[in-house]
Design a protein around this motif. Structure first.
Motif, mmCIF file in Angstrom:
data_model
loop_
_atom_site.group_PDB
_atom_site.id
_atom_site.type_symbol
_atom_site.label_atom_id
_atom_site.label_comp_id
_atom_site.label_asym_id
_atom_site.label_seq_id
_atom_site.Cartn_x
_atom_site.Cartn_y
_atom_site.Cartn_z
ATOM 1 N N PHE A 1 0.835 -1.205 0.000
ATOM 2 C CA PHE A 1 0.000 0.000 0.000
ATOM 3 C C PHE A 1 0.867 1.252 0.000
ATOM 4 N N ALA B 1 -9.041 3.213 -2.059
ATOM 5 C CA ALA B 1 -8.178 2.398 -1.204
ATOM 6 C C ALA B 1 -7.944 3.079 0.136
ATOM 7 N N SER B 2 -7.710 4.378 0.114
ATOM 8 C CA SER B 2 -7.478 5.119 1.352
ATOM 9 C C SER B 2 -8.727 5.136 2.220
ATOM 10 N N TRP C 1 -7.513 -5.375 3.873
ATOM 11 C CA TRP C 1 -8.916 -5.678 4.162
ATOM 12 C C TRP C 1 -9.086 -7.180 4.427
ATOM 13 N N VAL D 1 -9.023 1.830 4.038
ATOM 14 C CA VAL D 1 -8.120 1.744 5.187
ATOM 15 C C VAL D 1 -8.650 2.596 6.345
ATOM 16 N N ALA E 1 -4.038 -2.489 -0.285
ATOM 17 C CA ALA E 1 -5.292 -2.227 0.426
ATOM 18 C C ALA E 1 -6.157 -3.486 0.485
#
Length: 419
Positions: free
Chosen positions: A26, A269-270, A215, A273, A211
């Motif tokens: 990431f 993706a951010s 998860w 997270v 990412a």
């Protein structure tokens, strides 16, 4: 212990360990092409060092006999030879390994704040000292019988039923790491050319792979400890981990669309997270609907928070502060309002919010101050930051003698033949 619970403990340990390479990918995709090896090495260096320190003495420090102790005795059963030969060693050693994976990823998370400009050797010295004086003791405070674990009883009595809620590490992992990241960002200073737009990911697919691994592994991170509880809350934890993360993606993308006109894959993706961070402390103590609300709220707030570094003037390279510190704060304090049965708006009163707030800011302040002192001493002695010239040339080649991508030019003969 039944074999099914034992097997889940082993699987959860492997899932959480996988999260640190996930962090490496990431972060690695987000940095410039000449820093990707350095970024990966900061995480893999943490795996090697912190994993070893945890076995030698870290685990021993995370359990105290009474709430007034700072930490456990690091020399008690040094190297765990006694635990390995004691009754129930099977279950106990899986528990030790599970705890090690949390220590490893907490340290690795910090590294994102100093991307593109940190010396590897100095990072390893910092990681070892910070884990010893911050992470191991704070873990004892929260989960090992320390003062935070007993805060509700100390303030309101045993019969009040109030205790600090941090199921999987909102304070111990994310606020802890985020506060240390802020301290190091201040110590190392700004990258060359620091301004809005400086962060152009060199490999977006790598970031999304990271990412995705995070998860995937986070189901072990949040639901992993349920192997000790007979898996009684594993369903609620699982659906909340899914729901809050999904909702955070939407929250982040809405803010991106409003502010910048386009939703991005890095934003998605951010956001994922950020949602994972926020649900970490709250996964076992929210109904699924409130978990969705938490996710949307966190995704939106963190999307705004990552821009504050340009306003406040600190260079947190990969937004560890904006995602992990802010997300951890939101998720942990949110429980003061919406924790099932004790939250202010769902059958409780102000007391849950009081203990959550005290725990949050105690860990934040302690971690920041300690990290600042450790980082400052390292910078003044062995040097923590590479020179501006080496930063421009590329940390990978200067520090590690490697390149992330072996790009070979196509020969003239091959080009003509292909035409």
């Amino acid at each position: 212990m039944d074999t099914g619970s034992l097997a889940w403990g082993l699987v959860a340990t492997a899932l959480v360990l996988l999260m640190t390479p996930g962090v490496a990918f990431f972060y690695g995709g987000l940095v410039k092409i000449s820093s990707v090896v350095s970024m990966l090495m900061l995480s893999f260096g943490s795996m090697g060092l912190i994993g070893g320190l945890w076995i030698l003495y870290g685990y021993n420090m995370t359990h105290v006999d009474n709430p007034s102790q700072f930490a456990g005795n690091p020399l008690n059963d040094f190297g765990l030879s006694g635990l390995a030969s004691a009754p129930h060693a099977n279950e106990n050693l899986i528990g030790v390994a599970f705890g090690a994976t949390f220590a490893i990823i907490t340290v690795a998370l910090i590294s994102g704040a100093i991307a593109d400009r940190a010396r590897f050797g100095a990072w390893m010295v910092f990681a070892g000292i910070w884990a010893t004086v911050v992470y191991f003791p704070v873990t004892a405070w929260i989960w090992g019988g320390g003062w935070i674990q007993n805060l509700g009883t100390a303030l309101f009595g045993k019969d009040a039923g109030i205790e600090v809620i941090d199921y999987a590490g909102g304070t111990d992992v994310h606020i802890n790491a985020g506060a240390a990241a802020l301290a190091l960002a201040l110590i190392l200073g700004k990258r060359v050319g620091f301004k809005p737009g400086i962060q152009k990911p060199h490999n977006v697919p790598l970031t999304l792979i990271g990412a995705s691994l995070l998860w995937f592994g986070w189901f072990g991170f949040n639901a992993g400890a349920e192997w000790l509880n007979g898996l009684k809350n594993v369903g609620l934890i699982t659906i909340n981990t899914l729901g809050a993360t999904a909702a955070a993606i939407i929250g982040w993308l809405i803010i991106e669309k409003i502010r910048h006109g386009k939703p991005t894959s890095v934003g998605a993706a951010s956001g994922a997270v950020a949602g994972l961070v926020a649900i970490t402390p709250a996964c076992a103590n929210l109904t699924p609907g409130w978990a969705l609300v938490l996710g949307v709220l966190t995704g939106a707030v963190c999307a705004v928070a990552i821009e504050l570094k340009f306003v406040l003037g600190f260079d947190d390279s990969l937004d560890v502060v904006g995602i992990h510190l802010v997300g951890g704060l939101i998720g942990t304090l949110y429980l003061g309002f919406f924790a099932t049965g004790t939250g202010l708006f769902v059958g409780g009163d102000f007391r849950q919010l009081v203990v959550q707030t005290i725990a949050v800011f105690a860990v934040l302040i302690y971690s920041f101050v300690a990290a600042y002192v450790i980082g400052w001493v390292i910078q003044k002695t062995m040097g923590f930051r590479v020179t501006n010239e080496d930063e421009i040339a590329g940390v990978d080649s200067v520090v590690h003698g490697e390149d992330g991508y072996a790009l070979t030019p196509v020969s003239t003969a091959t080009s003509e033949h292909s035409l």
